[in-house]
Write a protein that holds these residues in place. Structure first.
Motif, PDB file in Angstrom:
ATOM      1  N   GLU A 145       0.930  -1.172   0.395  1.00  0.00           N
ATOM      2  CA  GLU A 145       0.173   0.131   0.017  1.00  0.00           C
ATOM      3  C   GLU A 145       1.046   1.083   0.096  1.00  0.00           C
ATOM      4  N   SER A 158       2.255   2.149  -3.101  1.00  0.00           N
ATOM      5  CA  SER A 158       1.450   2.567  -4.446  1.00  0.00           C
ATOM      6  C   SER A 158       1.324   3.713  -4.026  1.00  0.00           C
ATOM      7  N   ASP A 159       1.437   4.112  -3.178  1.00  0.00           N
ATOM      8  CA  ASP A 159       1.565   5.507  -3.309  1.00  0.00           C
ATOM      9  C   ASP A 159       2.106   6.463  -2.443  1.00  0.00           C
ATOM     10  N   SER A 169       4.657  10.916  -3.644  1.00  0.00           N
ATOM     11  CA  SER A 169       5.103  12.111  -3.024  1.00  0.00           C
ATOM     12  C   SER A 169       6.242  11.993  -2.027  1.00  0.00           C
TER      13      SER A 169
END
Length: 932
Positions: A495, A498-499, A502
């Motif tokens: 998870e 995937s994020d 940034s």
């Protein structure tokens, strides 16, 4: 009472067939207790007579004295009911008398008057029983010698020599050993050596012989300039003595030998192994004196060799405080040497005060004089670990660098040891890196709970370093980025990745490498490579060279896990060519390449890499990892057919393991095997024996112990210890049987049979081979073992003219043809020829031998071809067919050109054949050709 008495008789029978040792001692104690419980003094007498002998052999002096006194009192009171000799094959009461004076003499607690009274009582009993006085004179000689009354001892020795031997004289082994020791103590080295060699050549042995005699000959051999004989004597003596605490004097002599022959590391190992024996027999103080002096000599040599600060393991045991006194912390070699000299002086003074001589002071003078003697007799079973060439860091920043390098190599335990010193750094970023390493190692060591407790400190360090985003990430993911492998951590990483767009580059790299590592653990190499590429780009963007290189190593591991060895080697070569590698990363890459090269049969190149790993790890002070690296280097040099180089690496690995408190059993097995390969059979046998003993204590699986016992047997055979080799092969076969490893069991029995046959124990040898043949058929797929056993049995039958040989030869030949084993086919054909000759079937024998010769020659084995032809020629010449033998002999000579011993025999025999044919000129020609 019938049942207890029946049990008593069973115990007596079991005692009489059980070898000396703890099991036998327990049986004796049970028999004595049962007799006392029954209340039958006659039974108690039988038990205590055995107890006296058992205690004598086991070094339990107090038990021996009490038991003997009880038996003597009962014998004197009623000689008919309590006879001196129980006729059980053991020592009788009058023989046991010889042990008493010696035992009293061994402790200054007994006065000279008490010793004299025992000697006089002994003589009175001998005279009353009508016995010869040889045993009495022996006891008086021992008393005078040990007390330092050397003139009296010499006079008694001469008198003893002139006294007829009788049933109570020392046996041939003990008598020679005792006088040899006296000769050595009075500087008659040549006479001492002669007695010991007579004993060995005559095969004389007894309870502690020949090991005691061999130990007494060590210094005489050295002083006579015979180091090879001294080394052989030492190795055999120590191997036979090292498992019985009652042999403390023998071991002491061997410790001194090791110390003055340049084997200080071996001497220290022996001291550590046997120092606890000082507390074994509280009344054998004279043995304590000898052992303490030997320890002092050895530890002085260790100090002189530059290792005086080395801790002496086992010296701080509470049971040794009466000898050395209390001490704060472990004893160093230097400090313990001084304490040992002091203890020996104290004990010696007590003896000399009792005896009214300076006999023990003289012994100490002789021991101190050894400081000027030095002999070069290399024994390679042990070595000091070379000191780390780099100094320890002097401040926290230095320890930070050391910890980083250790972690980059993967030396987990050494890294943990360095971290407390490194964490004193003030830079919060460095502290964060150190805490990350500690967390990763704790997870790798299955200490997740401890890691979780440490995590807040890591997060705090990140925030102090201004790395808020990484701190928040780890606060959310907890231990996911430190290697914890659970479904929850895997999902959390997925998870977060995937994020991750940034996040800072370093954090993206951290997530990618963490997930890649879990993919690699799961065997998902391609997925690991994909994420490694992501991590590499991220760390390059973050300009973190250290983690970029860590990522490359992970990618190489993934490539290797796929079995792609050539691409992995290319990557490793390219990686090692970089100029930005840390010492830790370079050592890790070299170690990986060493293993890969070993897996691709590039053993020399791999071993060279492993040696360089050892050098780098020594710089880092990575002791445990250094031991593993030496082990790898040893294995690769062994595979490279360089056992000499393997020996030096293995012995360092063994020493490192021992000093770290680890188990060196596996390393020592490899070391012993390498020693055997380079011809150090005696040293190999000693070490294999040690390994087997450790495996027995650890209750290692029978199959593994069997392999060690088998190697021990091979080493004993190579060392010429054939009697012990037979026993070791027998034990190996028992263990292989327990493990149901039938082929190996049969092979051990076959090797045992070969030794027996060598010494003309043909019936026993054939019985073993027949049993081996039945066993090996349970493992029909083990073709090598099957053919070896059946062939050996066939040869044994054939040598006796037993026609059963031929069916076995047929079976072996069929297997050889089936498996295209040309040499075996030729060999079994040769055996067939020899068996036919035994039966007088001359033409068939010659034809078989010549067929075998052709087979050997076709395979390029001209020596074996010549040997078969030599046999054929002998058969012909021995059956009045000398003319037919001539061309066969000529062919044998032609094939023997590269084998001088065979050539000489064949030429000489052909000359004799020519003489028998009246062809004297040809006989002279062949002989002159041989001489030229």
């Amino acid at each position: 009472m019938a049942r207890p008495k029946k049990r008593f008789q069973q115990l007596i029978e079991e005692i009489d067939r059980t070898p000396w040792g703890p099991a036998e001692q327990a049986l004796v104690a049970e028999a004595v207790a049962l007799a006392v419980e029954v209340g039958d003094e006659r039974l108690e007498y039988e038990a205590r007579m055995r107890q006296t002998a058992s205690a004598n052999m086991g070094g339990a002096t107090d038990v021996m004295l009490n038991s003997f006194a009880w038996c003597l009192a009962h014998h004197d009171a009623d000689p008919q009911r309590f006879p001196a000799d129980l006729d059980n094959g053991g020592a009788d009461l009058m023989w046991q008398f010889k042990w008493m004076a010696s035992s009293l003499r061994s402790s200054p607690a007994f006065s000279q008057e008490q010793i004299a009274a025992v000697l006089d009582d002994m003589e009175a009993h001998y005279r009353a029983a009508g016995l010869g006085l040889s045993g009495v004179l022996t006891a008086r000689f021992e008393d005078a010698w040990d007390a330092g009354r050397m003139d009296d001892a010499e006079a008694l020795r001469v008198q003893l020599e002139a006294t007829p031997r009788d049933d109570h004289s020392h046996c041939d082994a003990c008598g020679r050993s005792q006088v040899a020791g006296f000769y050595a103590d009075t500087d008659r080295d040549d006479e001492a050596i002669q007695l010991v060699e007579e004993m060995i050549e005559g095969g004389f042995s007894c309870g502690e012989e020949p090991e005691h005699a061999l130990s007494r000959a060590l210094l005489p051999y050295l002083r006579a300039g015979r180091p090879a004989e001294a080394k052989t004597a030492h190795l055999r003596s120590y191997r036979l003595a090292k498992d019985n605490p009652d042999n403390l004097r023998i071991v002491a002599n061997n410790i001194v030998f090791a110390a003055i022959t340049g084997n200080e590391a071996r001497a220290l190992t022996m001291v550590e192994k046997h120092i606890a024996w000082l507390a074994h027999d509280g009344l054998n103080v004279d043995a304590h004196f000898a052992a303490l002096a030997a320890l002092a000599v050895a530890l002085d040599r260790v100090t002189a060799a530059g290792h005086g600060d080395t801790p002496v393991r086992g010296a701080d045991a509470p049971s040794l405080v009466p000898f050395f006194g209390a001490h704060d912390g472990p004893w160093s070699a230097t400090d313990l040497a001084a304490a040992a000299w002091s203890a020996a002086e104290r004990i010696g003074a007590a003896f000399d005060e009792r005896d009214g001589t300076r006999g023990h002071a003289r012994s100490l003078d002789r021991m101190r004089a050894l400081a000027t003697e030095q002999y070069d007799v290399p024994i390679r079973s042990d070595a000091f670990v070379a000191p780390t060439p780099s100094a320890a860091p002097v401040d926290a920043d230095g320890w930070f660098e050391r910890a980083m390098q250790l972690a980059q190599f993967g030396a987990e335990h050494e890294t943990l040891d360095a971290l407390p010193l490194a964490l004193a750094v003030e830079d919060p970023d460095k502290r964060a890196q150190l805490l990350s390493m500690r967390l990763g190692i704790l997870i790798a060591l299955d200490r997740a709970e401890e890691a979780l407790q440490l995590l807040p400190e890591r997060i705090a360090a990140l925030r102090a370093a201004g790395r808020e985003e990484q701190a928040a990430l780890e606060e959310r993911l907890e231990l996911a980025t430190f290697g914890l492998n659970t479904p929850e951590t895997t999902a959390a990483l997925e998870e977060a990745i995937s994020d991750a767009a940034s996040l800072p580059a370093w954090s993206r790299g951290d997530l990618a490498i963490s997930r890649a590592a879990l993919h690699l653990q799961a065997g998902e190499a391609d997925a690991a490579l994909d994420l490694a590429e992501v991590a590499a780009r991220s760390f390059a963007e973050a300009e973190d060279v250290r983690l970029s290189n860590t990522t490359t190593l992970l990618a190489i591991s993934a490539v290797l896990s796929k079995g792609d060895l050539e691409p992995a080697i290319t990557l490793l070569d390219r990686f090692l060519a970089q100029d930005d590698l840390s010492t830790g990363h370079r050592a890790q890459a070299l170690q990986i390449r060493a293993r890969v090269r070993g897996g691709t049969d590039s053993y020399v190149e791999g071993a060279t890499d492993a040696d360089e790993v050892c050098r780098l790890l020594a710089e880092l002070g990575a002791t445990r990892a250094l031991g593993d690296a030496h082990l790898l280097a040893g294995a690769l040099w062994e595979d490279a057919e360089e056992p000499e180089k393997a020996v030096s690496r293995y012995r360092l690995a063994s020493r490192i393991a021992g000093e770290a408190g680890g188990d060196s059993t596996g390393v020592d097995f490899r070391l012993a095997r390498a020693m055997l390969r380079v011809g150090d059979a005696e040293e190999a046998a000693e070490l294999f024996g040690d390994v087997l003993q450790r495996e027995e204590i650890a209750e290692v699986a029978a199959g593994s112990r069997a392999m060690t016992a088998s190697m021990l047997a091979r080493a004993l055979g190579a060392a010429g210890e054939f009697g012990q080799a037979v026993g070791a092969h027998g034990y190996a076969s028992e263990l292989f049987g327990q493990a149901e490893e039938h082929a190996d069991q049969a092979m051990s029995m076959t090797e045992q049979a070969k030794i027996l046959a060598r010494f003309d124990e043909q019936e026993d040898a054939i019985g073993l081979l027949e049993a081996a043949a039945e066993i090996v058929r349970r493992a029909p797929d083990a073709v090598g073992a099957l053919t070896e056993v059946l062939h050996s049995l066939g040869q044994a039958y054939g040598g006796r003219g037993d026609a059963r040989a031929f069916a076995l030869f047929d079976e072996v030949a069929a297997l050889a043809q089936q498996h295209e084993a040309g040499w075996l086919l030729a060999d079994v054909t040769d055996s067939r020829g020899r068996a036919l000759a035994e039966l007088g079937r001359i033409d068939e024998a010659v034809a078989a031998a010549l067929t075998a010769a052709d087979g050997f020659a076709a395979l390029g084995d001209l020596g074996s071809a010549g040997s078969s032809e030599l046999f054929a020629g002998r058969v012909l010449a021995g059956n009045d067919r000398s003319a037919d033998a001539v061309p066969v002999y000529r062919s044998a000579i032609e094939h023997a050109a590269g084998h001088p011993p065979l050539l000489q025999v064949a030429a000489l025999e052909l000359g004799n054949v020519f003489e028998s044919l009246g062809r004297h000129g040809e006989a002279a020609e062949i002989r002159s050709h041989l001489e030229s």
